[in-house]
Design an enzyme around this catalytic site. Structure first.
Site, PDB file in Angstrom:
ATOM      1  N   ARG A  33     -12.464  -1.397   7.952  1.00 17.45           N
ATOM      2  CA  ARG A  33     -11.120  -2.002   7.895  1.00 17.45           C
ATOM      3  C   ARG A  33     -10.850  -2.807   9.152  1.00 17.45           C
ATOM      4  NH1 ARG A  33      -9.044   2.000   6.417  1.00 17.45           N
ATOM      5  NH2 ARG A  33      -9.381   1.457   4.244  1.00 17.45           N
ATOM      6  N   THR A  71       0.840  -1.199   0.000  1.00 19.20           N
ATOM      7  CA  THR A  71       0.000   0.000   0.000  1.00 19.20           C
ATOM      8  C   THR A  71       0.871   1.244   0.000  1.00 19.20           C
ATOM      9  OG1 THR A  71      -1.802   1.177   1.132  1.00 19.20           O
ATOM     10  CG2 THR A  71      -0.190   0.129   2.547  1.00 19.20           C
ATOM     11  N   LYS A 118     -11.329   3.930  15.986  1.00 20.41           N
ATOM     12  CA  LYS A 118     -11.834   3.672  14.627  1.00 20.41           C
ATOM     13  C   LYS A 118     -11.728   2.179  14.297  1.00 20.41           C
ATOM     14  CE  LYS A 118     -11.143   4.709   9.740  1.00 20.41           C
ATOM     15  NZ  LYS A 118     -10.293   5.274   8.695  1.00 20.41           N
ATOM     16  N   LYS A 140      -4.065   3.706   5.887  1.00 22.12           N
ATOM     17  CA  LYS A 140      -4.375   2.270   5.952  1.00 22.12           C
ATOM     18  C   LYS A 140      -3.271   1.522   6.699  1.00 22.12           C
ATOM     19  CE  LYS A 140      -6.831   1.869   1.533  1.00 22.12           C
ATOM     20  NZ  LYS A 140      -6.854   1.178   0.234  1.00 22.12           N
ATOM     21  N   ASN A 163      -0.822   3.991   1.000  1.00 24.79           N
ATOM     22  CA  ASN A 163      -1.704   4.807   1.831  1.00 24.79           C
ATOM     23  C   ASN A 163      -1.257   4.701   3.298  1.00 24.79           C
ATOM     24  OD1 ASN A 163      -3.919   5.523   3.532  1.00 24.79           O
ATOM     25  ND2 ASN A 163      -5.295   5.370   1.771  1.00 24.79           N
ATOM     26  N   ASP A 221      -8.615  -2.902  -0.509  1.00 22.80           N
ATOM     27  CA  ASP A 221      -9.317  -1.977  -1.391  1.00 22.80           C
ATOM     28  C   ASP A 221     -10.622  -1.609  -0.696  1.00 22.80           C
ATOM     29  OD1 ASP A 221      -8.999  -0.605  -3.917  1.00 22.80           O
ATOM     30  OD2 ASP A 221     -10.901  -1.528  -4.441  1.00 22.80           O
ATOM     31  N   SER A 222     -10.868  -0.317  -0.618  1.00 24.38           N
ATOM     32  CA  SER A 222     -12.023   0.143   0.149  1.00 24.38           C
ATOM     33  C   SER A 222     -12.837   1.135  -0.650  1.00 24.38           C
ATOM     34  CB  SER A 222     -11.560   0.846   1.430  1.00 24.38           C
ATOM     35  OG  SER A 222     -10.608   0.078   2.090  1.00 24.38           O
TER      36      SER A 222
HETATM   37  P1  IMP Z   1      -8.522   2.591  -2.306  1.00 18.97           P
HETATM   38  O1  IMP Z   1      -8.938   1.502  -1.394  1.00 18.97           O
HETATM   39  O2  IMP Z   1      -7.063   2.868  -2.182  1.00 18.97           O
HETATM   40  O3  IMP Z   1      -9.005   2.392  -3.711  1.00 18.97           O
HETATM   41  O4  IMP Z   1      -9.157   3.913  -1.724  1.00 18.97           O
HETATM   42  C1  IMP Z   1     -10.449   4.297  -1.891  1.00 18.97           C
HETATM   43  C2  IMP Z   1     -10.689   5.711  -1.458  1.00 18.97           C
HETATM   44  O5  IMP Z   1     -11.486   5.688  -0.291  1.00 18.97           O
HETATM   45  C3  IMP Z   1      -9.447   6.538  -1.130  1.00 18.97           C
HETATM   46  O6  IMP Z   1      -9.615   7.850  -1.595  1.00 18.97           O
HETATM   47  C4  IMP Z   1      -9.384   6.547   0.361  1.00 18.97           C
HETATM   48  O7  IMP Z   1      -8.870   7.749   0.853  1.00 18.97           O
HETATM   49  C5  IMP Z   1     -10.838   6.360   0.748  1.00 18.97           C
HETATM   50  N1  IMP Z   1     -10.886   5.511   1.919  1.00 18.97           N
HETATM   51  C6  IMP Z   1     -10.571   4.199   2.007  1.00 18.97           C
HETATM   52  N2  IMP Z   1     -10.671   3.779   3.272  1.00 18.97           N
HETATM   53  C7  IMP Z   1     -11.049   4.865   3.992  1.00 18.97           C
HETATM   54  C8  IMP Z   1     -11.272   5.051   5.377  1.00 18.97           C
HETATM   55  O8  IMP Z   1     -11.111   4.172   6.223  1.00 18.97           O
HETATM   56  N3  IMP Z   1     -11.646   6.285   5.720  1.00 18.97           N
HETATM   57  C9  IMP Z   1     -11.808   7.305   4.834  1.00 18.97           C
HETATM   58  N4  IMP Z   1     -11.582   7.188   3.545  1.00 18.97           N
HETATM   59  C10 IMP Z   1     -11.195   5.961   3.127  1.00 18.97           C
END
Ligand code: IMP
Length: 184
Positions: free
Chosen positions: A168, A7, A162, A12, A9, A65-66
């Site tokens: 998550r 990742t 959280k 995360k 991020n 992935d979220s």
């Molecule tokens: P991806 O999972 O990297 O594709 O992210 C999806 C989008 O949703 C990203 O812009 C993240 O910042 C946002 N996102 C994913 N998880 C969370 C969370 O736990 N809180 C807030 N935003 C989230």
């Protein structure tokens, strides 16, 4: 035990490290970009990414992935959450939701762990979209998401708070349960 988390991020990563630290599991970050296909379901995005990554990494690893799914917007931004966050941001979502009474939304997280086979773990948290941004903890859409049963946004909660209730946190719980039964 060490597990690789692919990742870039840092939000995360912090949540996964916070979740696993008390179990003595060390999460090692690897920043390898991978393709995120346009699909209807997060599960498909995760499976495709793992198929792409699996020959490039010689140890077990996982990805997350979220997405944020807003009922009044028919599930938007959903699988497009990353792109929408980059382009519209929280302000853009609040504008789209201006005058909308139904604030219901949920976050979903899909974790894919690869150890020669793909294992999928999911977590969902229901909640609502606030009317303003609140808090400066967390990341992404956290300042506008209020989980069910709470008045605080995710951005007003510590990582520990959280993780106890989040999408998550729930996916990590399922993942850690599986690890305990199978590996640790
Ligand atoms: P991806 O999972 O990297 O594709 O992210 C999806 C989008 O949703 C990203 O812009 C993240 O910042 C946002 N996102 C994913 N998880 C969370 C969370 O736990 N809180 C807030 N935003 C989230």
């Amino acid at each position: 035990m060490e597990i690789i988390f692919i990742t870039s991020n840092s939000g995360k990563l912090k949540e996964a490290q916070g979740y696993f630290a008390p179990m003595g599991v060390k999460i090692i970050q690897q920043k390898i970009g991978y393709p995120e296909i346009q699909a209807k379901e997060l599960e498909e995005v995760v499976k495709f990414a793992i198929e792409w990554l699996k020959d490039k990494i010689d140890k077990p690893f996982f990805i997350d992935d979220s997405g944020l799914f807003i009922e009044a917007l028919n599930g938007f931004p959903g699988v497009y959450s990353a792109y929408v966050f980059k382009t519209l941001g929280n302000e853009g979502i609040l504008k789209l939701m201006a005058g909308v009474k139904n604030r219901k939304a949920y976050f979903k997280s899909v974790i894919g762990y690869y150890d020669g086979e793909i294992h999928i773990f999911k977590g969902v948290v229901n909640g609502r979209i606030g009317y303003t941004k609140r808090g400066n903890l967390g990341f992404g859409f956290d300042p506008i998401f209020i989980p069910e049963g709470f008045t605080k946004t995710f951005a007003e909660m510590t990582t520990e708070e959280k993780n106890k209730i989040s999408h998550r946190g729930r996916a990590l719980e399922a993942f850690s349960k599986w690890l305990k039964e199978n590996l640790i």
